[in-house]
Design an enzyme around this catalytic site. Structure first.
Site, PDB file in Angstrom:
ATOM      1  N   CYS A 145     -42.424  43.232 -10.743  1.00 39.21           N
ATOM      2  CA  CYS A 145     -41.983  43.218  -9.434  1.00 39.21           C
ATOM      3  C   CYS A 145     -43.284  42.550  -8.377  1.00 39.21           C
ATOM      4  O   CYS A 145     -44.403  43.068  -8.726  1.00 39.21           O
ATOM      5  CB  CYS A 145     -41.819  44.747  -8.534  1.00 39.21           C
ATOM      6  SG  CYS A 145     -41.795  44.785  -6.952  1.00 39.21           S
ATOM      7  N   GLU A 146     -42.991  41.595  -8.049  1.00 37.48           N
ATOM      8  CA  GLU A 146     -44.115  40.851  -7.290  1.00 37.48           C
ATOM      9  C   GLU A 146     -44.585  41.690  -6.076  1.00 37.48           C
ATOM     10  O   GLU A 146     -45.707  41.162  -5.410  1.00 37.48           O
ATOM     11  CB  GLU A 146     -43.647  39.332  -6.822  1.00 37.48           C
ATOM     12  CG  GLU A 146     -42.637  39.265  -5.789  1.00 37.48           C
ATOM     13  CD  GLU A 146     -42.542  37.837  -5.377  1.00 37.48           C
ATOM     14  OE1 GLU A 146     -42.122  37.607  -4.288  1.00 37.48           O
ATOM     15  OE2 GLU A 146     -42.462  36.963  -6.336  1.00 37.48           O
ATOM     16  N   HIS A 147     -44.016  42.584  -5.677  1.00 38.32           N
ATOM     17  CA  HIS A 147     -44.316  43.452  -4.442  1.00 38.32           C
ATOM     18  C   HIS A 147     -45.286  44.622  -4.705  1.00 38.32           C
ATOM     19  O   HIS A 147     -46.064  44.702  -4.036  1.00 38.32           O
ATOM     20  CB  HIS A 147     -43.286  43.710  -3.556  1.00 38.32           C
ATOM     21  CG  HIS A 147     -42.214  42.588  -3.141  1.00 38.32           C
ATOM     22  ND1 HIS A 147     -40.961  42.986  -3.331  1.00 38.32           N
ATOM     23  CD2 HIS A 147     -42.517  41.531  -2.567  1.00 38.32           C
ATOM     24  CE1 HIS A 147     -40.243  41.895  -2.689  1.00 38.32           C
ATOM     25  NE2 HIS A 147     -41.232  40.895  -2.407  1.00 38.32           N
ATOM     26  N   HIS A 148     -45.025  45.142  -5.810  1.00 39.08           N
ATOM     27  CA  HIS A 148     -45.748  46.262  -6.488  1.00 39.08           C
ATOM     28  C   HIS A 148     -46.461  46.271  -7.627  1.00 39.08           C
ATOM     29  O   HIS A 148     -47.051  47.025  -8.103  1.00 39.08           O
ATOM     30  CB  HIS A 148     -44.683  47.635  -6.300  1.00 39.08           C
ATOM     31  CG  HIS A 148     -44.095  47.858  -5.029  1.00 39.08           C
ATOM     32  ND1 HIS A 148     -43.008  47.231  -4.882  1.00 39.08           N
ATOM     33  CD2 HIS A 148     -44.493  48.385  -3.885  1.00 39.08           C
ATOM     34  CE1 HIS A 148     -42.537  47.720  -3.484  1.00 39.08           C
ATOM     35  NE2 HIS A 148     -43.552  48.284  -2.995  1.00 39.08           N
ATOM     36  N   GLN A 186     -35.659  39.987  -8.218  1.00 38.03           N
ATOM     37  CA  GLN A 186     -34.333  39.552  -9.123  1.00 38.03           C
ATOM     38  C   GLN A 186     -33.695  38.665  -8.562  1.00 38.03           C
ATOM     39  O   GLN A 186     -33.044  38.051  -9.423  1.00 38.03           O
ATOM     40  CB  GLN A 186     -33.749  40.913  -9.276  1.00 38.03           C
ATOM     41  CG  GLN A 186     -32.628  41.211 -10.137  1.00 38.03           C
ATOM     42  CD  GLN A 186     -31.825  42.414 -10.328  1.00 38.03           C
ATOM     43  OE1 GLN A 186     -32.508  43.462 -10.364  1.00 38.03           O
ATOM     44  NE2 GLN A 186     -30.746  42.500 -10.503  1.00 38.03           N
ATOM     45  N   HIS A 214     -35.528  48.900 -11.419  1.00 34.24           N
ATOM     46  CA  HIS A 214     -36.847  48.714 -10.645  1.00 34.24           C
ATOM     47  C   HIS A 214     -37.644  49.740 -10.582  1.00 34.24           C
ATOM     48  O   HIS A 214     -37.443  50.983 -10.078  1.00 34.24           O
ATOM     49  CB  HIS A 214     -36.713  47.945  -9.255  1.00 34.24           C
ATOM     50  CG  HIS A 214     -36.029  46.734  -9.295  1.00 34.24           C
ATOM     51  ND1 HIS A 214     -36.471  45.655  -8.618  1.00 34.24           N
ATOM     52  CD2 HIS A 214     -34.747  46.286  -9.679  1.00 34.24           C
ATOM     53  CE1 HIS A 214     -35.667  44.491  -8.954  1.00 34.24           C
ATOM     54  NE2 HIS A 214     -34.546  44.704  -9.407  1.00 34.24           N
ATOM     55  N   CYS A 216     -40.462  50.130  -9.063  1.00 36.33           N
ATOM     56  CA  CYS A 216     -40.917  50.555  -7.811  1.00 36.33           C
ATOM     57  C   CYS A 216     -39.871  51.341  -6.668  1.00 36.33           C
ATOM     58  O   CYS A 216     -40.140  51.967  -5.786  1.00 36.33           O
ATOM     59  CB  CYS A 216     -41.030  48.996  -6.788  1.00 36.33           C
ATOM     60  SG  CYS A 216     -39.776  48.202  -6.667  1.00 36.33           S
TER      61      CYS A 216
END
Length: 254
Positions: A145-148, A186, A214, A216
């Protein structure tokens, strides 16, 4: 099943390079020529959305093995800083080699940046008089995940209707591997896979479905252990013809 409809792209979807060759999805330069027909035949909005995908993801290989070697010390130092920031002692026995291990692991998790689609497809596209659906389902997928910066994992199902050319089956899994082994969301991953197959084969249609968990959402935040995210991208007759789309969705769930 009606396979008579063809994928429609306008000439505006192709962005020319200095020598006039096309660069699509950042991987094919002068290799793939896509048919140009009037865009008015496409569904309102669907053509613009596909064009945006084709135009926006021009990713070249951004990392090499040499880059990995050069960046490894700085990555390991960053993990040492993280450990200290968490209140740990990087010098205690259990953590002495952790920054180095974590740095090499992160390079592996994101090894898709070292590859280009053209690298794996060069010798795997074959002329074949076959126009019935080809499906490879339950392809294992691991991403970040590019956010977390925590894992995404699940399965990918791919189907396409050939247009006189087929792709070696294992290469579909390789395409998934290249795009999933990057920092991702995704929705983008699903569309990148579908667009890459479209660019390489010019098939009558492509369908991609991704089912993923996910971490996250599981380990933090709402902490919903059994949640799954399902995304799909349908191009060509998979978008235009409900019967073709339903056949694909039925087969991947059988």
């Amino acid at each position: 099943m009606d396979h008579s409809k063809k994928t429609k792209y306008s000439s505006g979807d192709r962005k020319g390079s200095a020598d006039g060759s096309s660069v699509l999805n950042g991987h094919f330069d002068g290799m793939v020529k896509r048919p140009a027909v009037a865009s008015q035949a496409a569904e309102p909005g669907s053509h613009r959305a596909t064009s945006s995908v084709m135009e926006s993801w021009k990713e070249e290989r951004t990392r090499s093995l040499e880059d990995n070697e050069l960046s490894l010390p700085s990555l390991a130092a960053a993990y040492t800083t993280i450990l200290r920031g968490l209140g740990e002692d990087p010098q205690r026995q259990g953590l002495l080699k952790t920054p180095w291990r974590a740095a090499t692991a992160m390079q592996f998790f994101t090894k898709g940046y070292q590859e280009k689609i053209i690298d794996v497809l060069n010798d795997a596209i074959f002329d074949e008089d076959h126009d019935e659906m080809v499906i490879v389902k339950d392809i294992d997928m691991f991403s970040m995940c590019e956010h977390h910066l925590v894992p995404i994992f699940g399965r990918v199902h791919i189907g396409y209707l050939p247009n006189k050319r087929v792709l070696g089956l294992s290469k579909l899994a390789r395409i998934v591997e290249i795009y999933s082994r990057r920092l991702q969301v995704q929705e983008r991953l699903t569309k990148q896979i579908a667009v890459a197959i479209t660019e390489a084969l010019q098939p009558t249609g492509v369908g991609v479905v991704v089912e993923a968990t996910h971490m996250c959402m599981v380990m933090r935040g709402v902490q919903k252990m059994n949640s799954k995210t399902i995304t799909s991208t349908m191009l060509g007759v998979f978008r235009e013809d409900p019967k073709t789309r339903d056949e694909f969705l039925t087969l991947i769930r059988s």
